[in-house]
Design an enzyme around this catalytic site. Structure first.
Site: not given
Ligand code: XIL
Length: 363
Positions: A165, A207, A243, A273, A275
């Site tokens: 990030e 990332n 996400h 990541e 979801d």
């Protein structure tokens, strides 16, 4: 949309071309299978999961599911410096070692996560490091930390999320975090070079989150990568956290376009990541399944090398933890489980798992 995205970011932070998928994974479900008699189909991209050492060692189905169905694991918290570096002079490798040993026993890759994470609300930074104000001391602590951790797992961790990030939550500005302030704007480059020196064979990644919802941030990420590669900085891959939110429509093609733009610069791309929590208004699981399909299809069509889910079963998602929910207004008012993953609480594969498997094994 921006409320949902900004809420989550504050805390943490199609068309399908079947011929375009490339970059086969370094491991496959075939090598990971210990309990299934039937050979698993060959995947065109790794399937990964974030894991915790505690759940792997528990009676929960996570360990068996991961060994059987996945190709790669990402330690959810066990390799963050908030875990591995409790003080300036002490290290804690208990969870990280356990996950790496589990991966080796099961024939899985490890994505090391993460070395440099300055998001103020994230859990990447141990308090003592934040309080190391002198720039020279701070820089030494960071570079020593990278060297120590990457060296420890040399040859055992195949790739590292070296910087997590780097951008502001909602814009394409580099985040003015403590790394930026005390090491200078080239802290990303310094971190990547230190990691390469510690393990010349490990893939080095950065990332980032929410780029699928924020075009300006996606553009800035591409420009960052262009600059790093142009200067010969060691960078092998870019992770898109992904996400997702049912209540925030995902523009068709956003993920594929970004993957394509990054790959043109000579880096691998992974969704790191993923979801898909159920929406507050829409409890229909078919909407979740459609979003899983959109994401997986675009990932594979554009040639991603990995799709990792942030957790294994719906019982292991970070999104249902009280502390996480307390920081996300959207989830605060969400009184039911988010059920954002590919396996239900008891470890049964959900329809979304078949959707992902179909996408990842498509030729
Ligand atoms: C999350 C973990 O899942 C939680 O258990 C922890 O409390 C906070 O961090 N982006 C990242 C991950 O890169 O490291 C975060 O993991 C989720 C958001």
């Amino acid at each position: 949309m921006s409320l949902l995205v900004s809420s989550v970011l504050a805390l943490s932070s199609c068309s399908t071309d079947r011929t375009a998928a490339t970059a086969p994974p370094t491991t496959t479900a075939t090598t990971a299978t210990t309990t299934s008699a039937a050979p698993a189909p060959q995947r065109v991209a790794r399937l990964g999961a974030a894991v915790s050492a505690e759940r792997l060692a528990s009676a929960e189905p996570d360990a068996e599911l991961v060994a059987r169905h996945f190709d790669s694991v990402t330690p959810e918290n066990a390799m963050k410096w908030s875990t591995t570096r409790p003080s300036a002079t002490t290290w804690n490798w208990v969870g990280a070692d356990a996950i790496v040993e589990f991966a080796e026993r099961s024939g899985l890759d490890v994505r090391g996560h993460t070395l440099v994470w300055g998001q103020p609300s994230g859990n990447g930074m141990p308090p003592w490091l934040k309080e190391t104000l002198n720039p020279a001391d701070f820089t030494a602590a960071v570079l020593d930390g990278i060297d120590t951790q990457v060296t420890r797992y040399r040859g055992r961790v195949q790739r590292w999320d070296v910087v997590n990030e780097p951008f502001e939550a909602l814009s394409g500005e580099l985040q003015k975090n403590v790394f930026f302030e005390r090491m200078g704007p080239d802290y990303i480059e310094q971190a990547l070079r230190a990691a390469r020196a510690a393990d010349p064979d490990a893939e080095l990644w950065i990332n980032e989150n929410a780029t699928e919802y924020l075009p300006a941030k996606a553009d800035a990420l591409v420009e960052l990568v262009r600059g790093l590669k142009g200067r010969g900085v060691p960078l092998d891959g870019v992770g898109l956290q992904t996400h997702l939110f049912l209540d925030a429509p995902l523009p068709a093609g956003a993920i594929a376009d970004l993957i394509g733009g990054l790959r043109e610069l000579g880096v691998d791309v992974a969704l790191t990541e993923v979801d898909v929590p159920g929406g507050s208004a829409n409890r229909d699981p078919t909407a979740q399944q459609a979003l899983w399909k959109q994401v997986a299809d675009e990932c594979v069509a554009a040639g991603c090398v990995e799709l990792t889910t942030w957790g294994v079963t719906d019982a292991s998602t970070w999104l249902d933890s009280p502390t996480v929910r307390a920081g996300i207004p959207f989830l605060e008012s969400f009184t039911v489980p988010t059920r954002p993953l590919l396996f239900d609480e008891s470890g049964q594969a959900k329809p979304a798992f078949d959707i992902i498997e179909e996408a990842l094994t498509r030729r």
